[in-house]
Design a protein around this motif. Structure first.
Motif: not given
Ligand SMILES: Nc1nc2c(ncn2[C@@H]2O[C@H](COP(=O)(O)OP(=O)(O)O)[C@@H](O)[C@H]2O)c(=O)[nH]1
Lengths: 300, 415
Positions: B1-10, B100-107, B127-137
């Protein structure tokens, strides 16, 4: 044909965590309840250190109210794997007058375990206690770290947790502190059941449908065992075909009606279920913050 | 089973908790007892709608104050995928929690309140999403019900965000804009009939379409050794396995390797996973490796392919996000933990500071306070074997541990 490895990412993460524990701590111990989550932990630990033996003992805090099937299973597993099994009795603390037994309709020894656990940690000088808690179980647990630092009193300071980034785990502690480690933090209940199925892991018989003397209270099915479960005259005992989804004390674990006698059937039932696992834990129903309160005091 | 990890921000009150609750509700992932608890508490508060934020707001203090204060993880699954959402709070501690959240997330899902549009924090999130190179936003433009589901409003916010993202260093990022109402359920799981002008996907169908994996941009195998397995039993008398998790690329039996820091060469003899052996292991696999030669390997060492060496250096330049109340300064010593390898580190230069509006202040600074981001140079007492974060996330990041308190005080991105 090349044999290509492709590990389930959850399993791989858990094995990584086990190896960090052994590398970073002097005296780890696995808190073993005899339930499906701690049985899963044992299999993951086997995988992490194969072909060596699991390099730490198991610790069971026995409330005296456990299901006999669980105790039997616990002893058999430890023997088969040649592991040291440490058992500490809540009853001893009660006899010594260190803790007071609850009374009344909802009396349980669940809360009393904490004291016995903290004593055992101190007695053996354990610096890392590995547990089977999962973040999906309960709201307070959703915020738990993988390495969770506890102070000298075993307390959890939820507002002052170390950030965990990527998969780097920081197990640095001071003397007297210890770390609770949760290798299956990111697993869901269904993940555990599916793993038990694919790995063909043996589990205690109470997880499968069986006949049991029970009574109904607050819409839940309680085990009728007059020694450890308080029951009113008016609460009639009936034999039902049931199974347990989670295994704690007889006094705080409710059963579900079930015809699932194989692991495949259990997985099917879990998939179709509309009640969460801890919905069957009477101890969590006491109040909304029940789990968080217990955790702060050093509960598992 | 695929696991997709997602970070949320707002920002606070943009509707993050409500959105997650809505996702769980509309995908029928909330169990009856949880739903009942939400209904009860919504009634108690006198709401005439369901307060989905209850599904995620965990700790008692948060419920009392009605805010999310720490990263909580939420799990749910569809037939295709398992999802793990890191619900990261949007206020004071937001940098720390987001990282913290984004470090283990793919999107990542970034929420914007349609009434307020882009605010200072939105830029920070980008900025943080770019710094951590999150591919899908995903940019979720929420509360569309409060702006009459206006297309103009949506286009206006979208244009502004596209402008911000242009100034980002990370150009490979894929942006998806979705107008929605978390509260009413528009475009979350079900299409909205209120926004016929929107021709894109719903949030869920977008999540379902994302391919899991491909976290590494370049694939060079890195195998940091966690521990050495020596069974000392009769049957496995001579067995010696180097246990670790493989990052960045595959390793195969027969591969010529170099062990760092000694520089010794050897060949992979065996790849062990539990009671089986394999010919090839992939990135992400926790395995035990045996080598053909009797070389000295211990925790913190790294096994790599002989022709794919990382940087071995006793100095490091990195972007640091500071996470501790005690600031990072030039006088203190830190433990630098790079993967499973710990060395001692001292700051040699503290250069620029990234301001919340993303502009870089190119000047020497005294210290780095909590939630601040800066460029820092360190010298180390022992070399680490690293890559640039852009090439290998796991091997390009480290944490700094305060030697006095033992707490994880900061995180660094090399390069
Ligand atoms: N009208 C409207 N209100 C919303 C929407 N999403 C969230 N809210 C409300 O905004 C407030 C803050 O939401 P919450 O989810 O707690 O925000 P968080 O702080 O980002 O987690 C609550 O009163 C929600 O009911 C929406 O799409 N439309």
């Amino acid at each position: 044909m090349k044999r290509k490895l492709n590990i389930n990412p959850l399993e791989s993460e858990s094995i990584y965590i086990f190896r960090e524990v052994v590398a970073q701590f002097e005296k780890p111990v696995l808190l073993f309840s005899g339930g499906k989550d701690s049985i899963t932990l044992v299999r993951l630990a086997q995988k992490a250190f194969y072909p060596a033996k699991i390099p730490f003992p198991l610790l069971h805090i026995d409330t005296g109210h456990n299901f006999p099937e669980t105790i039997e299973f616990r002893d058999k597993l430890a023997k088969e794997l040649g592991l040291e099994l440490i058992v500490r009795q809540v009853q001893d603390n009660i006899d010594q007058g260190k803790v007071k037994e609850e009374t009344g309709r909802y009396a349980s020894r669940n809360m009393l375990q904490t004291e016995t656990l903290l004593d055992a940690i101190e007695e053996y000088g354990f610096d890392a206690c590995i547990g089977g808690a999962r973040r999906d179980e309960e709201k307070a647990r959703a915020k738990e770290r993988i390495f969770s630092v506890r102070d000298d009193f075993g307390q959890w300071d939820e507002k002052n947790q170390r950030p965990e980034v990527f998969d780097m785990l920081n197990g640095k502690i001071e003397l007297g502190q210890n770390v609770r480690v949760f290798p299956i933090s990111n697993w869901t209940e269904l993940d555990v059941w599916q793993y038990i199925k694919t790995e063909d892991i043996e589990i205690p018989s109470i997880y499968f449908a069986h006949e049991r003397k029970t009574f109904i209270r607050d819409g839940m099915i309680w085990t009728a065992n007059d020694v450890v479960v308080f029951r009113e005259e008016s609460e009639a005992v009936t034999t039902r075909q049931v199974r347990f989804r989670t295994v704690g004390d007889m006094s705080c674990t409710a059963a579900v009606i079930s015809g699932a006698t194989t692991i495949a059937k259990v997985v099917e039932e879990i998939q179709a279920s509309t009640i969460s696992e801890r919905g069957a834990r009477i101890d969590d129903k006491r109040s909304e913050g029940a789990m968080e309160q217990r955790k702060k005091q050093g509960y598992f | 089973m695929q696991v997709l990890k997602i970070a949320t921000a707002g920002s606070v009150d943009d509707g993050k908790s409500t959105l997650i609750g809505r996702l769980l509700y509309d995908t029928k992932s909330l169990t009856d007892d949880k739903l009942e608890a939400i209904e009860k508490s919504s009634q108690k508060k006198g709401y005439d709608y369901l307060d989905f934020s209850m599904a995620t707001d965990g700790l008692m203090a948060e419920r009392e104050q009605g805010i999310t204060i720490d990263v909580a993880h939420i799990y749910w699954a569809t037939k295709n995928k398992s999802y793990i959402i890191a619900d990261t709070p949007g206020h004071i501690e937001y940098t720390r929690n987001m990282v913290t959240g984004a470090s283990t997330s793919q999107m990542a899902i970034i929420l914007v309140d349609a009434r307020h549009g882009v605010v200072e924090q939105t830029k920070r999130h980008f900025y943080i999403n770019a710094l951590l190179r999150i591919k899908d936003v995903v940019v979720a433009i929420n509360k569309m019900d409060l702006v009459d589901y206006s297309e103009d409003k949506y286009e206006e916010i979208k244009a502004e965000i596209l402008k911000i993202s242009k100034s980002n260093a990370y150009q490979n990022q894929k942006l998806t804009f979705i107008p929605l109402s978390a509260l009413k359920g528009d475009n979350v799981v079900d299409f909205s009939d209120k926004m016929p002008w929107y021709k894109g996907e719903t949030l869920l169908s977008h999540l379902e379409s994302i391919e899991v994996g491909a976290v590494f941009e370049k694939s060079q195998a890195r195998f940091p050794v966690q521990t050495v397995i020596r069974p000392k039993s009769e049957k496995f008398h001579d067995y010696r396995g180097y246990a670790g998790k493989l990052y960045g690329g595959a390793l195969a039996v027969g591969d010529k390797v170099t062990v760092l820091p000694s520089g010794t060469s050897s060949t992979i003899e065996k790849i062990q996973f539990y009671n089986q052996t394999y010919d090839i292991a992939n990135a992400g696999d926790s395995i035990a490796i045996s080598l053909t030669d009797d070389v000295n390997v211990s925790r913190g060492d790294m096994i790599v392919k002989y022709n794919e060496l990382p940087n071995t250096s006793k100095t490091v330049e990195a972007t640091i996000c500071w996470m501790d109340q005690t600031p990072l300064d030039l006088t203190s010593k830190y433990i630098l933990q790079h993967g499973v390898h710990q060395v001692l580190a001292k700051v040699t230069a503290l250069k620029s500071l990234v301001k919340p509006d993303l502009s870089m202040e190119e000047k020497a600074i005294e210290n780095l306070k909590i939630n601040q981001i800066g460029q820092v140079s360190f010298k180390l007492n022992q070399a680490i074997y690293s890559d640039n974060y852009a090439d290998n996330k796991q091997n390009g990041a480290f944490v700094l541990i305060d030697v006095k308190t033992n707490t994880t005080a900061g995180v660094g991105f090399i390069g």
